[in-house]
Design an enzyme around this catalytic site. Sequence first.
Site, PDB file in Angstrom:
ATOM      1  N   GLY A  90       0.906  -1.347  -0.095  1.00  0.00           N
ATOM      2  CA  GLY A  90      -0.009   0.062   0.009  1.00  0.00           C
ATOM      3  C   GLY A  90       0.936   1.250   0.016  1.00  0.00           C
ATOM      4  N   GLU A  91       0.188   2.360  -0.321  1.00  0.00           N
ATOM      5  CA  GLU A  91       0.877   3.718  -0.351  1.00  0.00           C
ATOM      6  C   GLU A  91      -0.102   4.704  -0.354  1.00  0.00           C
ATOM      7  OE1 GLU A  91       4.424   5.915  -3.052  1.00  0.00           O
ATOM      8  OE2 GLU A  91       3.515   3.823  -3.880  1.00  0.00           O
ATOM      9  N   GLY A  93      -0.205   9.290   1.262  1.00  0.00           N
ATOM     10  CA  GLY A  93       0.419  10.849   1.515  1.00  0.00           C
ATOM     11  C   GLY A  93       1.414  10.469   2.396  1.00  0.00           C
ATOM     12  N   PHE A  94       1.183   9.522   3.511  1.00  0.00           N
ATOM     13  CA  PHE A  94       1.840   9.462   4.725  1.00  0.00           C
ATOM     14  C   PHE A  94       3.328   8.460   4.420  1.00  0.00           C
ATOM     15  CE2 PHE A  94      -0.984   5.701   4.108  1.00  0.00           C
ATOM     16  CZ  PHE A  94      -0.165   4.693   4.138  1.00  0.00           C
ATOM     17  N   GLY A  95       3.399   7.769   3.478  1.00  0.00           N
ATOM     18  CA  GLY A  95       4.506   6.739   2.981  1.00  0.00           C
ATOM     19  C   GLY A  95       3.646   5.526   2.352  1.00  0.00           C
ATOM     20  N   VAL A  97       3.524   1.229   3.183  1.00  0.00           N
ATOM     21  CA  VAL A  97       3.094   0.025   3.796  1.00  0.00           C
ATOM     22  C   VAL A  97       3.759  -1.277   2.945  1.00  0.00           C
ATOM     23  CG1 VAL A  97       1.477  -1.409   5.110  1.00  0.00           C
ATOM     24  CG2 VAL A  97       0.946   1.161   4.682  1.00  0.00           C
ATOM     25  N   ASP A 210     -11.936  10.318  10.466  1.00  0.00           N
ATOM     26  CA  ASP A 210     -11.586   9.829   9.111  1.00  0.00           C
ATOM     27  C   ASP A 210     -12.263   8.685   8.689  1.00  0.00           C
ATOM     28  OD1 ASP A 210     -10.526  10.488   6.685  1.00  0.00           O
ATOM     29  OD2 ASP A 210      -8.476   9.750   7.283  1.00  0.00           O
TER      30      ASP A 210
END
Length: 367
Positions: A90-91, A93-95, A97, A210
């Site tokens: 996964g990807e 805005g935070f980075g 996974v 969220d």
Amino acid sequence: MGCFSCCLTPSEKVVDADGPTEVSKRRTELKSYTLKSIVSNISLKTGSSRQRRITAEIQKHGTVQNEATVFTYKELGDATDGFSDEHRIGEGGFGVVYKGRIESIDQVVAVKQLDRQGRQGTREFISEVLMLSLLKHPNLVNLIGYCVEDDHRILTYEYMPNGSLEDHLLDLAPNKAPLSWDMRLKIAEGAARGLEYLHEIAEPKVIYRDFKASNILLDSDFNPRLSDFGMAKMGPTQGQLYITTRVMGTYGYCAPEYAATGQLTSKSDVYSFGVVLLEIISGRRVIDVTKAADEQNLIQWAQPLFKDRSKFTLMADPLLDGNYPEKSLFQALAVAAMCLQEEAEARPSMGEVVEALELLSKPKDTE
């Protein structure tokens, strides 16, 4: 996704019946401010000293529900074959996974490596570690541990083999069967229980802020787990009506009063739950620009259909191919409509939503 802001900032206000009161005047009354103080006082120096300080602060605050393990960067690198693309799952805005296996604990995990230039800063990273150390529920993802070595900020969670609800509902691969009606109700009920815990049982109380399909992860039995507490907020406490804070969230899921005024309550989460429940029922995204102009906004599309019982079946996901009890569909739509009320006070509590969905998801021979 988004930057973490689970603690009140000095510019935010808690409002009670007597009007707005600056948070700085109510420090002794708010656990949320205690959390902020902890975060502010944690040393931001690099290396193991910071790890020890974080661990010590977690253990000092409240009742620790989850003992987070401090991992070295090498351990997590070994677990993911050097954070290789083959392990990427996964990807955002935070980075990024990654899926990995940590030999020291003999466990498959999800490793979230935060982007050093991303939206999630050190203070917010520490806030999530603190929050997930204080919360524990079958419908919340478990934090296994973290790493703050040098300038690396990494969170490690239990691995969810079935990905997210979005994967099975809104991004369905051609070779995947759609979720059955009973499975959809099971996921909706479990996710509702997670929110109920945050709103009504957890100490301190939490507003998730969220709630969306991509943040609902699914274990091997498709039990849902709420994940990514990057935008969660503590409070308001007893006696306060709402928190006033900067508007953050995913477009389409935010409650109208929160989007307009920044006034955040647990009923803001209830509205977001209504949006996701409607997605679960219809198989439609809340915002879908690939559809005709009058169908791009899910809520606007559904509003006139809610008023005409004869059109309720038009809101069922076509992939269900009619395989659902009509009465159950109508009742689920009624729950969604109540959660989507324009006035926050008119919406049910998450406890009431859980009761309604529990009846819907019961095996038919036990009704």
